[in-house]
Design a protein around this motif. Sequence first.
Motif, mmCIF file in Angstrom:
data_model
loop_
_atom_site.group_PDB
_atom_site.id
_atom_site.type_symbol
_atom_site.label_atom_id
_atom_site.label_comp_id
_atom_site.label_asym_id
_atom_site.label_seq_id
_atom_site.Cartn_x
_atom_site.Cartn_y
_atom_site.Cartn_z
ATOM 1 N N THR A 1 35.018 36.940 40.457
ATOM 2 C CA THR A 1 35.912 36.552 41.553
ATOM 3 C C THR A 1 35.906 35.044 41.746
ATOM 4 O O THR A 1 36.961 34.419 41.905
ATOM 5 N N LYS B 1 33.193 37.254 50.706
ATOM 6 C CA LYS B 1 32.950 38.594 51.252
ATOM 7 C C LYS B 1 31.911 39.321 50.409
ATOM 8 O O LYS B 1 31.077 40.063 50.937
ATOM 9 N N LEU B 2 31.981 39.094 49.103
ATOM 10 C CA LEU B 2 31.042 39.743 48.190
ATOM 11 C C LEU B 2 29.682 39.046 48.173
ATOM 12 O O LEU B 2 28.650 39.690 48.003
ATOM 13 N N ASP B 3 29.687 37.732 48.338
ATOM 14 C CA ASP B 3 28.460 36.935 48.277
ATOM 15 C C ASP B 3 28.519 35.843 49.346
ATOM 16 O O ASP B 3 28.855 34.693 49.056
ATOM 17 N N ASP C 1 35.911 46.261 37.917
ATOM 18 C CA ASP C 1 34.680 45.963 38.651
ATOM 19 C C ASP C 1 35.010 45.057 39.844
ATOM 20 O O ASP C 1 34.722 43.864 39.830
ATOM 21 N N PRO C 2 35.651 45.615 40.880
ATOM 22 C CA PRO C 2 36.140 44.796 41.994
ATOM 23 C C PRO C 2 35.061 44.102 42.799
ATOM 24 O O PRO C 2 35.364 43.170 43.555
ATOM 25 N N LYS C 3 33.803 44.494 42.642
ATOM 26 C CA LYS C 3 32.718 43.855 43.387
ATOM 27 C C LYS C 3 31.974 42.812 42.559
ATOM 28 O O LYS C 3 30.881 42.381 42.926
ATOM 29 N N ASN C 4 32.584 42.397 41.475
ATOM 30 C CA ASN C 4 31.987 41.386 40.599
ATOM 31 C C ASN C 4 32.216 40.009 41.216
ATOM 32 O O ASN C 4 33.264 39.387 41.040
ATOM 33 N N ALA C 5 31.222 39.533 41.951
ATOM 34 C CA ALA C 5 31.359 38.263 42.674
ATOM 35 C C ALA C 5 31.541 37.092 41.731
ATOM 36 O O ALA C 5 32.330 36.170 42.001
ATOM 37 N N LEU D 1 38.139 42.357 37.119
ATOM 38 C CA LEU D 1 38.037 42.746 38.526
ATOM 39 C C LEU D 1 38.705 44.087 38.803
ATOM 40 O O LEU D 1 38.320 44.787 39.745
ATOM 41 N N GLN E 1 37.609 36.143 49.042
ATOM 42 C CA GLN E 1 37.105 37.425 48.544
ATOM 43 C C GLN E 1 35.697 37.274 47.982
ATOM 44 O O GLN E 1 34.825 38.122 48.214
#
Length: 202
Positions: free
Chosen positions: A73, A98-100, A66-70, A63, A95
Amino acid sequence: MKADSIVFAIAGMCFGVILGWVLATQQMDRSARVAAVPAPAAGNTQQRAPLDEGRVKELTATLASDPKNAAATVQLANVYFDGERYDEAIKWYEQALKLDPKNVDASTDLGVSYYYMNQADRALQQFDYSLKLDPRHTKTLLNQGIVMAFGKQDLTGASAAWQKVVDIAPNSPEGQAASRALEGVAAAHQKRQQGGAPVPGN
């Protein structure tokens, strides 16, 4: 989510009567969890499950790059959930959503985490969100009933949720668990009619 079997043990549900339930044993893989017992005291650190520190480090590193890796997460939230660190699980499930926002399993897992932090109302609100995504999501309905029963002492509402599970998937593990729960409620009603203690929620 853990791939090994998890026992849905609901025991000691005592609303003037004891409904000794053992709800089912099920293989848990990618599906939403089911709340297994009455919510423990928030912050209770006794007899916690072990936390997979290696997996936490691995997913945290993923993460970081790749912080947007749902998916990662959700996996990190699952690791914390499995280690009974529900405050951390909540952080990562929130979190993940928020992404998915349409991940119904993550939403329901978040609701179960709220329940284990003694936030029954918040758990039920999260289940309502899950059911907007998928009105036939049986694990959400099963959890909704559990939280209504244990968190709110509302057996009428719990029974309605469990009946929906039975109507949707009677032969599934969730349907069988809900059926047993309904049998327990029926037994409590029968005891009350025979002069036993009153059952809340009715």
